[in-house]
Design a protein around this motif. Structure first.
Motif, mmCIF file in Angstrom:
data_model
loop_
_atom_site.group_PDB
_atom_site.id
_atom_site.type_symbol
_atom_site.label_atom_id
_atom_site.label_comp_id
_atom_site.label_asym_id
_atom_site.label_seq_id
_atom_site.Cartn_x
_atom_site.Cartn_y
_atom_site.Cartn_z
ATOM 1 N N ILE A 1 11.862 5.977 -6.208
ATOM 2 C CA ILE A 1 10.488 6.067 -6.704
ATOM 3 C C ILE A 1 10.019 4.645 -6.969
ATOM 4 N N LEU A 2 8.902 4.260 -6.351
ATOM 5 C CA LEU A 2 8.394 2.895 -6.473
ATOM 6 C C LEU A 2 6.940 2.918 -6.925
ATOM 7 N N GLN A 3 6.591 1.963 -7.771
ATOM 8 C CA GLN A 3 5.207 1.812 -8.201
ATOM 9 C C GLN A 3 4.476 0.871 -7.254
ATOM 10 N N VAL A 4 3.254 1.247 -6.870
ATOM 11 C CA VAL A 4 2.412 0.392 -6.036
ATOM 12 C C VAL A 4 1.022 0.312 -6.658
ATOM 13 N N GLU A 5 0.307 -0.752 -6.321
ATOM 14 C CA GLU A 5 -1.019 -0.965 -6.893
ATOM 15 C C GLU A 5 -2.103 -0.168 -6.178
ATOM 16 N N PRO B 1 4.443 0.088 14.491
ATOM 17 C CA PRO B 1 3.000 -0.194 14.473
ATOM 18 C C PRO B 1 2.197 0.971 13.914
ATOM 19 N N VAL B 2 1.068 0.643 13.314
ATOM 20 C CA VAL B 2 0.160 1.650 12.762
ATOM 21 C C VAL B 2 -1.058 1.745 13.667
ATOM 22 N N LYS B 3 -1.318 2.941 14.162
ATOM 23 C CA LYS B 3 -2.477 3.151 15.020
ATOM 24 C C LYS B 3 -3.709 3.432 14.169
ATOM 25 N N ASN B 4 -4.860 3.158 14.731
ATOM 26 C CA ASN B 4 -6.145 3.501 14.109
ATOM 27 C C ASN B 4 -6.324 2.893 12.718
ATOM 28 N N ARG B 5 -5.957 1.632 12.567
ATOM 29 C CA ARG B 5 -6.197 0.965 11.288
ATOM 30 C C ARG B 5 -7.687 0.946 10.942
ATOM 31 N N GLU B 6 -8.518 0.953 11.984
ATOM 32 C CA GLU B 6 -9.960 0.910 11.739
ATOM 33 C C GLU B 6 -10.465 2.177 11.068
ATOM 34 N N ALA B 7 -9.652 3.232 11.066
ATOM 35 C CA ALA B 7 -10.046 4.482 10.417
ATOM 36 C C ALA B 7 -9.716 4.488 8.927
ATOM 37 N N LEU B 8 -9.098 3.409 8.440
ATOM 38 C CA LEU B 8 -8.710 3.342 7.034
ATOM 39 C C LEU B 8 -9.778 2.632 6.206
ATOM 40 N N ASN C 1 -9.050 1.163 3.342
ATOM 41 C CA ASN C 1 -8.397 0.000 2.730
ATOM 42 C C ASN C 1 -7.125 -0.373 3.500
ATOM 43 N N PRO C 2 -7.245 -0.797 4.738
ATOM 44 C CA PRO C 2 -6.054 -1.106 5.541
ATOM 45 C C PRO C 2 -5.179 -2.193 4.932
ATOM 46 N N GLU C 3 -5.766 -3.034 4.074
ATOM 47 C CA GLU C 3 -4.974 -4.093 3.441
ATOM 48 C C GLU C 3 -3.873 -3.525 2.543
ATOM 49 N N ALA C 4 -4.026 -2.278 2.099
ATOM 50 C CA ALA C 4 -3.017 -1.661 1.239
ATOM 51 C C ALA C 4 -1.694 -1.455 1.966
ATOM 52 N N LEU C 5 -1.727 -1.406 3.284
ATOM 53 C CA LEU C 5 -0.491 -1.195 4.044
ATOM 54 C C LEU C 5 0.510 -2.324 3.822
ATOM 55 N N SER C 6 0.014 -3.516 3.520
ATOM 56 C CA SER C 6 0.915 -4.654 3.319
ATOM 57 C C SER C 6 1.819 -4.457 2.104
ATOM 58 N N LEU C 7 1.430 -3.563 1.187
ATOM 59 C CA LEU C 7 2.228 -3.312 -0.013
ATOM 60 C C LEU C 7 3.540 -2.603 0.299
ATOM 61 N N PHE C 8 3.661 -2.082 1.520
ATOM 62 C CA PHE C 8 4.829 -1.280 1.878
ATOM 63 C C PHE C 8 5.739 -1.984 2.885
ATOM 64 N N LEU D 1 -5.200 10.375 1.779
ATOM 65 C CA LEU D 1 -4.050 9.478 1.843
ATOM 66 C C LEU D 1 -3.340 9.623 3.189
ATOM 67 N N VAL D 2 -2.801 8.515 3.686
ATOM 68 C CA VAL D 2 -2.221 8.507 5.034
ATOM 69 C C VAL D 2 -0.709 8.272 4.967
ATOM 70 N N GLU D 3 0.025 9.365 4.924
ATOM 71 C CA GLU D 3 1.482 9.296 4.823
ATOM 72 C C GLU D 3 2.113 8.702 6.077
ATOM 73 N N LEU D 4 1.600 9.110 7.237
ATOM 74 C CA LEU D 4 2.202 8.664 8.493
ATOM 75 C C LEU D 4 2.108 7.150 8.644
ATOM 76 N N ALA D 5 0.977 6.567 8.257
ATOM 77 C CA ALA D 5 0.814 5.119 8.360
ATOM 78 C C ALA D 5 1.813 4.394 7.461
ATOM 79 N N VAL D 6 2.001 4.898 6.247
ATOM 80 C CA VAL D 6 2.964 4.278 5.330
ATOM 81 C C VAL D 6 4.380 4.403 5.878
ATOM 82 N N ARG D 7 4.696 5.566 6.417
ATOM 83 C CA ARG D 7 6.031 5.762 6.993
ATOM 84 C C ARG D 7 6.278 4.773 8.125
#
Length: 204
Positions: A153-157, A180-187, A189-196, A167-173
């Protein structure tokens, strides 16, 4: 609507979890996608799983009383120890825990198995200490099964979401596994992906 729940071989299920399907056309069914002249994208989106049967990616269960329970997205189903778990089963328990604003769960490939990893966004001022981590695990274990309890269990901002707020579980996985993450333009807050990316807590 003529709905059913199928197993992986296209057989109807009762009292078990499977893929939610529509076995006959319905009035609001789209007839195609824009800029998809040969219909391939449309077919792959809805008819590739079971030929001639509409399946849009929901993991569900029909109860003995003919009720319908949605357990989450089928593309986000977890499979620790060969047991299929819908992420919604975990979310329903986590949202009961005071201090947790929202959460996102994935299955991380680990050895020859999959382990459950839960990311939580907490209310302002809260920190994921051992007490809160234990409370989350205890709440999940008390209302589901030991298989549902996250190994990490991890805390994220922040948690990535679509423009419509989902929420996009597949992108985080994919990010956790270095894919690679497809369709970043559909997010939204795509910058949040960097937290993972490359999290030390997920290396052991």
């Amino acid at each position: 609507m003529a709905v059913d729940v199928f197993d992986d071989d296209g057989r109807p299920l009762r009292g078990e979890k499977g893929e939610l399907v529509c076995t006959r056309p319905f009035p609001s069914m789209p007839i195609g996608f824009w800029n998809d002249p040969d219909g391939k994208r449309y077919h792959d989106a809805y008819f590739a799983t079971f030929p001639g049967i509409w399946a849009h990616g929901d993991y569900a269960e029909i109860t003995p009383e003919d009720g319908l329970i949605i357990h989450g997205r089928s593309d986000a189903v977890l499979n620790p120890g060969g047991v299929r778990i819908g992420t919604a089963e975990i979310y329903r328990q986590v949202e009961k825990v005071e201090g947790v604003l929202e959460s996102l769960c994935i299955g991380q490939e680990w050895g020859d198995d999959v382990r459950v990893v839960l990311f939580v966004r907490l209310k302002d001022g809260r920190v994921l200490d051992d007490a809160l981590r234990d409370e989350i695990k205890a709440t999940i274990r008390a209302n589901t099964t030991p298989r549902h309890v996250p190994a990490r269990i991890l805390q994220v901002e922040d948690l990535p979401r679509t423009l419509s707020g989902k929420l996009v579980e597949l992108a985080v996985r994919n990010v956790v596994h270095g894919q690679p993450v497809k369709n970043r333009e559909a997010l939204a807050n795509p910058e949040a992906l960097s937290l993972f990316e490359d999290l030390p807590e997920l290396r052991d």
